[in-house]
Motif scaffolding. Structure first.
Motif, PDB file in Angstrom:
ATOM      1  N   THR A 161     -26.096  29.844   0.291  1.00 33.21           N
ATOM      2  CA  THR A 161     -25.578  29.760  -1.078  1.00 33.21           C
ATOM      3  C   THR A 161     -24.136  30.247  -1.142  1.00 33.21           C
ATOM      4  O   THR A 161     -23.374  29.816  -2.011  1.00 33.21           O
ATOM      5  N   LEU A 164     -21.833  27.149  -0.530  1.00 33.16           N
ATOM      6  CA  LEU A 164     -22.165  25.891  -1.214  1.00 33.16           C
ATOM      7  C   LEU A 164     -20.953  25.195  -1.804  1.00 33.16           C
ATOM      8  O   LEU A 164     -20.729  23.996  -1.597  1.00 33.16           O
ATOM      9  N   GLU A 181     -28.530  20.883  -2.571  1.00 35.69           N
ATOM     10  CA  GLU A 181     -28.642  22.293  -2.973  1.00 35.69           C
ATOM     11  C   GLU A 181     -28.119  22.495  -4.394  1.00 35.69           C
ATOM     12  O   GLU A 181     -28.654  23.297  -5.154  1.00 35.69           O
ATOM     13  N   LEU A 185     -30.275  23.996  -8.034  1.00 38.94           N
ATOM     14  CA  LEU A 185     -29.942  25.169  -8.844  1.00 38.94           C
ATOM     15  C   LEU A 185     -30.588  25.072 -10.217  1.00 38.94           C
ATOM     16  O   LEU A 185     -30.957  23.997 -10.681  1.00 38.94           O
TER      17      LEU A 185
END
Length: 297
Positions: A161, A164, A181, A185
């Motif tokens: 993360t 990202l 990804e 979220l």
């Protein structure tokens, strides 16, 4: 066309994210030949929450810096051009400081971050670029400190993360993974919403030029298609629900003459049903029966 649209996307993307951290200035010059998006950041004091939200990007932007993002591997000549511009900035700042009777500390000089999807080891070695794993993650290479320049190789960044927001600027599978990804979220994440809005707008512009797309542009659309498809599905669903909501309102107005605030509280529950189910109920049940059965608290 890819370079131009990519530059615009990068500038808007980074401006959206980095505006949380300070004053952002974009290059303001985009041509068909432009191969990068350039952003200058003058940061404020960064909060812990902002650091967590933006991860490695917040760490990059913790001091005055310029960020140049390339959409493909760069050459030694391009790195030298970046160094030339950076040294010119240093010279200007030194002259200004000397004119004020002060001395400019090296640590006050801005940093230049070059973000590239990939870079050859030969290129990194030719400039003496090294990892600093005590403080930074893999994929971030620093030239000797006198130059105040670092190269972020996106496809070498770990899949976390923390990285990202920089991996979205990658290519191929790196970018596709980052978009997946992003979609995972929370829906309440404002950075997610802002980024998806920007990505889909960019895809719409490219799709309108479908007959003239280059291979790079087709790859970009493919990488971002998951985000675009989700946006399209959500838009269609919202339009469908809005249309059905209008149908319910029209049915109740036809039945009762008007739809007041109390009667409108039945809408959400009625819309859980199909049109075939809610239509006869709107036409057959009395006001009291509708309120008793479908009122939303």
């Amino acid at each position: 066309m890819t370079q131009k649209f990519y530059s615009q996307f990068v500038e808007h993307y980074l401006e959206s994210l980095l505006s949380l951290l300070g004053r952002v200035e974009v290059s303001g010059l985009v041509t068909d030949e432009e191969r990068r998006g350039t952003v200058l950041l003058l940061p404020k004091e960064i909060t812990q929450t902002e650091k967590q939200e933006l991860g490695l990007l917040a760490k990059v932007a913790q001091s005055d810096c310029s960020i140049e993002v390339y959409c493909e591997q760069i050459s030694e000549t391009e790195v030298r051009n970046c160094l030339r511009k950076l040294l010119s900035v240093f010279s200007t700042l030194n002259c200004r400081t000397e004119a004020e009777g002060k001395i400019l500390d090296d640590n006050d000089l801005p940093y230049l971050w070059i973000v590239v999807p990939l870079a050859s080891q030969d290129l990194l070695n030719s400039f003496g670029a090294q990892l600093e794993l005590e403080k930074w993650t893999v994929g971030v290479y620093f030239l000797p400190n006198v130059f105040r320049l670092a190269i972020v190789v996106v496809n070498e960044l770990p899949v976390t993360t923390e990285t990202l927001w920089l991996r979205i600027l990658g290519r191929g599978e790196t970018q596709r993974q980052a978009v997946s990804e992003l979609l995972a979220l929370s829906l309440s994440n404002q950075l997610r919403q802002n980024t998806l809005r920007l990505i889909t707008s960019w895809c719409v512009v490219l799709i309108q030029q479908e007959d003239n797309l280059t291979e790079d542009e087709r790859e970009l659309i493919m990488n971002l298609s998951q985000a675009y498809q989700q946006w399209e599905d959500t838009t269609k669903q919202q339009a469908r629900l809005e249309g059905q909501r209008q149908v319910v309102e029209n049915l109740l107005r036809f039945r009762f003459g008007e739809v007041d605030d109390e009667l409108s509280t039945t809408f959400d529950s009625l819309l859980q049903l199909s049109p075939e189910e809610f239509t006869p109920l709107c036409l057959q049940l009395s006001r009291e029966e509708l309120l008793a059965r479908f009122v939303t608290e």
